[in-house]
Design a protein around this motif. Structure first.
Motif, PDB file in Angstrom:
ATOM      1  N   ARG A 125     -11.890 -10.758 -24.504  1.00  0.00           N
ATOM      2  CA  ARG A 125     -12.918 -11.795 -24.535  1.00  0.00           C
ATOM      3  C   ARG A 125     -13.162 -12.359 -23.150  1.00  0.00           C
ATOM      4  O   ARG A 125     -12.251 -12.457 -22.334  1.00  0.00           O
ATOM      5  N   PHE A 157      -9.416  -8.013 -13.805  1.00  0.00           N
ATOM      6  CA  PHE A 157     -10.455  -8.943 -14.241  1.00  0.00           C
ATOM      7  C   PHE A 157     -11.615  -8.849 -13.275  1.00  0.00           C
ATOM      8  O   PHE A 157     -11.416  -8.772 -12.072  1.00  0.00           O
ATOM      9  N   SER A 216     -13.854 -16.374 -16.903  1.00  0.00           N
ATOM     10  CA  SER A 216     -12.901 -15.273 -16.914  1.00  0.00           C
ATOM     11  C   SER A 216     -13.580 -14.090 -17.582  1.00  0.00           C
ATOM     12  O   SER A 216     -14.137 -14.227 -18.668  1.00  0.00           O
ATOM     13  N   THR A 244      -6.352  -3.381 -16.620  1.00  0.00           N
ATOM     14  CA  THR A 244      -5.908  -4.745 -16.851  1.00  0.00           C
ATOM     15  C   THR A 244      -6.485  -5.689 -15.816  1.00  0.00           C
ATOM     16  O   THR A 244      -6.101  -6.835 -15.747  1.00  0.00           O
ATOM     17  N   LYS A 278     -14.582 -15.747 -21.070  1.00  0.00           N
ATOM     18  CA  LYS A 278     -14.646 -17.178 -21.354  1.00  0.00           C
ATOM     19  C   LYS A 278     -15.702 -17.849 -20.495  1.00  0.00           C
ATOM     20  O   LYS A 278     -15.815 -17.549 -19.308  1.00  0.00           O
ATOM     21  N   LEU A 305      -4.840 -22.495 -11.404  1.00  0.00           N
ATOM     22  CA  LEU A 305      -3.745 -22.320 -10.456  1.00  0.00           C
ATOM     23  C   LEU A 305      -4.257 -22.149  -9.043  1.00  0.00           C
ATOM     24  O   LEU A 305      -3.572 -22.485  -8.079  1.00  0.00           O
ATOM     25  N   ARG A 361     -12.138 -14.209 -12.400  1.00  0.00           N
ATOM     26  CA  ARG A 361     -10.939 -14.903 -12.899  1.00  0.00           C
ATOM     27  C   ARG A 361     -10.792 -16.213 -12.153  1.00  0.00           C
ATOM     28  O   ARG A 361     -10.221 -16.258 -11.077  1.00  0.00           O
ATOM     29  N   GLU A 379      10.260 -20.368   0.193  1.00  0.00           N
ATOM     30  CA  GLU A 379      11.413 -19.571  -0.256  1.00  0.00           C
ATOM     31  C   GLU A 379      12.703 -20.282   0.084  1.00  0.00           C
ATOM     32  O   GLU A 379      13.697 -20.156  -0.592  1.00  0.00           O
ATOM     33  N   VAL A 387      -8.939 -19.275 -12.306  1.00  0.00           N
ATOM     34  CA  VAL A 387      -7.853 -20.000 -12.955  1.00  0.00           C
ATOM     35  C   VAL A 387      -7.555 -21.270 -12.180  1.00  0.00           C
ATOM     36  O   VAL A 387      -7.660 -21.329 -10.969  1.00  0.00           O
ATOM     37  N   ARG A 420      -8.427  -5.700 -32.218  1.00  0.00           N
ATOM     38  CA  ARG A 420      -8.202  -6.785 -31.257  1.00  0.00           C
ATOM     39  C   ARG A 420      -9.362  -6.785 -30.275  1.00  0.00           C
ATOM     40  O   ARG A 420     -10.062  -5.786 -30.145  1.00  0.00           O
ATOM     41  N   GLU A 454      -0.841 -22.713 -16.267  1.00  0.00           N
ATOM     42  CA  GLU A 454      -1.263 -21.312 -16.366  1.00  0.00           C
ATOM     43  C   GLU A 454      -2.348 -21.125 -17.402  1.00  0.00           C
ATOM     44  O   GLU A 454      -3.112 -20.165 -17.340  1.00  0.00           O
ATOM     45  N   HIS A 455      -2.428 -22.010 -18.362  1.00  0.00           N
ATOM     46  CA  HIS A 455      -3.399 -21.825 -19.438  1.00  0.00           C
ATOM     47  C   HIS A 455      -4.759 -22.437 -19.119  1.00  0.00           C
ATOM     48  O   HIS A 455      -5.669 -22.346 -19.928  1.00  0.00           O
ATOM     49  N   VAL A 460     -10.432  -0.475 -21.965  1.00  0.00           N
ATOM     50  CA  VAL A 460      -9.202  -0.988 -22.576  1.00  0.00           C
ATOM     51  C   VAL A 460      -7.997  -0.754 -21.668  1.00  0.00           C
ATOM     52  O   VAL A 460      -7.104  -1.571 -21.575  1.00  0.00           O
TER      53      VAL A 460
END
Lengths: 190, 583
Positions: B345, B368, B357, B366, B347, B375, B371, B467, B373, B342, B57-58, B363
């Motif tokens: 950012r 993007f 990203s 939420t 990337k 994943l 993105r 599933e 990723v 805060r 995930e990171h 603000v």
């Protein structure tokens, strides 16, 4: 956590909510469930803690007040408690509504007295969320944290400690994992 | 003992290449060094490897470089600054001028770091019509709802409930006012005028002028800083050479003074400088409090008596002092902490500067904008024991007993991929685990829509997607034996294979010939982390991707669009399977 419950554990409503027979939901007329929400055994939801006075707004009837509003695909683990927060305002003590958005997971034995909880929030076990806390979207609260009253937790935070502090950030890739649809499907039943 | 959840960590290739290289126009991603299993097997227990392992995930993925990017090999750029308490956006110009803290009314309790709220000291209205009473206008204080601290304890009260930051800057603990920068400047001007008049005034303690002229006065840190800064600025102005054209000081590369100085360096002699240096004086240090000198008192009697009377409980802890900007040995010196701003950012890839990203600048949103990723590009691996463990059995693995685990590879791409899995026969380290992958090469289907799949094979009773494998009932249905060379189970876009693992015995003693090379060299007790069974796995993923749009436009026209080009990606992973019981 075993998802296999003995027969008749959950009552399933038309909108897909699964409410355990052993949960304690007080004041059901003042509670709104969004749909596809799971409420496990021994969960307490205090719908009886309402505003004690209608504000000088003549159109608002007593029956329309909502104490607890919950979104879709939420999951409340066993033993947790949802309580609308109350405070002394202009000489009168009254309770304010507790609003919870979609995809919120609350861990076992947690006590939630927040004012607002955003979507895709994962709350751990034995967490205490203080009065009038505001939790924004995509937040993870680790086990055992105590969120102090009036705290605002911004989006994409990982929060832990007593009093709770922001200890990290949610990575972009973790956002998809906070969706609770699979968890809802995994709850077997009734 | 806490139960162990199996984990998979991926190693970012950024730690191998010493210099990031640009790969523009290069179709194949660069091969990693650990292609061969024989030499340079990845050791998950090496101290350095800790810094390159991340959960999936990171990780982000750069589409241009076709490489994984970890948080260490991305460049961060700030999109927005905002206060984490009031969620108010702060423009970057304000951040540059006012600093990186919230300048409205957001403060943290200095004792417990919880948020402070503003409340009035005035008693709440009683009696009839209380709820219709107007807004309080008594003096306001900051209150902590967690530890019940109040700013009354340090003697600070406010007149208005808004703009606490500005009001706080003007009050010291105890209620005395602090001079603002403007007042200090006026103060300094007036003192300088008085001093230049009489030289003996430096020794005198009495004040003639309305303002106190004590040269040894205790300045608070802000006053001292501004006095010192002004002093050094005057010193620099006096001591730097004045060039022929009247410029003082060095204005960088452009001024004639600097040019002549630099030319002087090249020609070896400093002809021009010698002339001007004789004119200037040397810089000196501050002489008294007006110029910013603070002499610590020889005896700290005050602090000691205070400590004696009030005791240990009145001192501030190290964490509390760490948050303060000034020296605060006692609890009564602590001041509310303004919230640090805060950031949101974006990337960027270090090598090709592609944005990986990008959050929305508002603000409240939420979402993007971009993105990328990992994943969504590399197959994810989940681990489950093949035989579901009995509830009564211990969560630890028995040493020297073969255990089978099920690895499920889930493919996120829209093309089917060929996965090759390789592990060293024995894991590196003092207690090697024997690992066997029963099916090292297999193909995982594409992540097409459920409806496409259903329409394509509507006559086949196709197995339902992932599933099904979640419920425990299914595990007992898969009674077939694990065979080498065959996958365990297959779904629309996922494949499970079996890995057999023989955990090591953690015994230190024992016969010499049984010991591994490392054990012979280093026979200490079992260190932290060595009882976890971690196996390094080298994964190579091959697939046929479509060529990018711009390349297909060149020459040939429509035919080029159908070219599918072979792509591959290879990386190390570490699978944490479980803890070994001590025998």
């Amino acid at each position: 956590m075993s998802k296999k419950q003995p027969k008749g554990e959950y009552i399933e409503t038309d909108t897909g909510n699964k409410v355990s027979r052993r949960s304690q939901i007080i004041g059901t007329t003042n509670i709104i469930l969004g749909g596809k929400t799971v409420i496990q055994a021994e969960v307490i939801i205090r719908g009886d803690l309402l505003r004690t006075y209608p504000p000088s707004n003549p159109s608002e009837k007593q029956g329309n007040t909502v104490a607890v509003a919950i979104g879709r695909y939420c999951f409340f683990s066993r033993g947790c408690e949802l309580r609308p927060p109350g405070k002394l305002y202009k000489g009168q003590f009254s309770h304010y509504p507790l609003k919870i958005a979609d995809h919120v997971f609350v861990g076992p034995s947690s006590i939630i007295e927040a004012a607002l909880i955003g979507s895709h929030v994962n709350i751990g076990a034995s967490v205490v969320v203080g009065k009038f806390a505001i939790i924004k979207d995509y937040v993870r609260i680790l086990d055992g944290s105590v969120v102090p009253p009036n705290m605002v937790i911004p989006s994409f935070s990982v929060v832990a400690g007593r009093p709770a502090r922001v200890v990290g950030e949610i990575a972009e890739g973790e956002v998809d994992g906070m969706d609770l649809r699979e968890v809802y499907r995994g709850v077997g039943n009734a | 003992m806490a139960s162990f959840t199996p984990y998979t960590y991926f190693k970012c290739p950024c730690t191998d290449a010493s210099i990031p290289s640009r790969n523009l126009g290069d179709e194949q991603p660069p091969e990693t060094e650990e292609n061969s299993d024989d030499d340079r097997t990845f050791d998950p227990r090496a101290p350095r490897s800790n810094y390159s392992l991340y959960p999936l995930e990171h990780l982000l993925y750069c589409e241009d470089c076709h490489q994984i990017r970890c948080p260490r090999c991305v460049l961060d750029e700030i999109v927005t600054w905002y206060c984490p308490n009031c969620l108010f956006e702060v423009p970057s110009s304000t951040v540059k001028s006012e600093g990186n803290r919230c300048t409205r009314s957001c403060f943290q309790c200095p004792i417990c770091v919880a948020p402070l709220s503003v409340s009035s000291l005035e008693a709440p209205p009683q009696g009839l019509g209380a709820e219709l009473a107007s807004q309080q206008n008594g003096p306001f204080v900051l209150n902590c709802a967690y530890c019940m601290w109040s700013s009354k304890e340090i003697g600070i009260q406010f007149e208005k409930p808004n703009g606490i930051f500005a009001q706080l800057a003007k009050i010291k603990n105890g209620g005395l006012p602090i001079l603002t920068a403007k007042d200090r400047r006026k103060d300094r001007e007036e003192r300088k005028r008085d001093f230049s008049g009489s030289s003996a005034a430096e020794e005198s303690q009495e004040s003639e002028a309305p303002i106190n002229l004590d040269p040894n006065e205790r300045l608070d840190p802000e006053s001292q800083f501004s006095n010192l800064k002004a002093f050094y600025q005057t010193q620099m102005a006096e001591s730097s050479p004045v060039s022929a054209l009247g410029f003082t000081g060095d204005y960088g590369y452009g001024s004639p003074g600097a040019l002549s100085r630099i030319m002087g360096l090249y020609t070896g002699g400093s002809f021009a400088d010698k002339k001007s240096k004789t004119k200037s004086g040397t810089m000196r240090e501050a002489r008294d409090a007006l110029e910013g000198l603070q002499i610590d008192p020889l005896s700290s009697d005050e602090a000691i008596t205070k400590l004696r009377t009030e005791g240990w409980e009145s001192t501030a802890s190290a964490e509390q002092r760490h948050e303060q900007t000034t020296h605060t040995p006692f609890l009564s010196d602590l001041r509310p902490i303004a919230y640090l701003l805060r950031t949101k950012r974006s990337k960027r890839c270090k090598t090709c500067r592609h944005i990986l990203s990008k959050p929305e600048s508002k603000v409240q949103t939420t979402r993007f904008r971009i993105r990328l990723v990992a994943l969504n590009y590399i197959p994810s691996i989940t681990i489950k024991p093949l035989q579901p463990p009995l509830p009564t059995a211990s969560p630890l693995l028995a040493p020297l007993k073969p255990v089978q685990f099920l690895l499920t590879f889930k493919n996120p791409l829209f093309d089917s991929v060929k996965v090759t899995v390789a592990t060293p026969a024995k894991t590196p380290g003092r207690f090697p685990t024997k690992v066997t992958v029963l099916c090292p090469q297999f193909e995982v289907g594409a992540n097409t829509d459920v409806w496409d799949e259903a329409l394509r094979d509507n006559h086949k009773s196709s197995s339902l997607s992932g599933e099904k494998r979640r419920t425990k009932a299914e595990a007992s249905e898969g009674q077939h034996q694990a065979e080498a060379g065959k996958v365990w189970e297959r779904g629309r876009n996922w494949v499970s294979v079996v890995v057999e693992v023989v955990p090591p015995s953690l015994r230190i003693g024992g016969s010499e010939w049984l010991k591994s090379e490392e054990m012979k060299r280093d026979s200490g007790n079992v260190r932290d982390g060595e009882e976890v069974v971690e196996i390094p796995v080298f994964v190579r993923v091959e697939w046929e991707g479509e060529v990018g749009g711009e390349e297909s436009g060149l020459g040939g026209g429509g035919k080029e669009k159908e070219v599918r080009e072979k792509r591959e990606l290879a990386y190390w992973c570490v699978l944490g399977l479980g803890k070994v019981a001590v025998d």
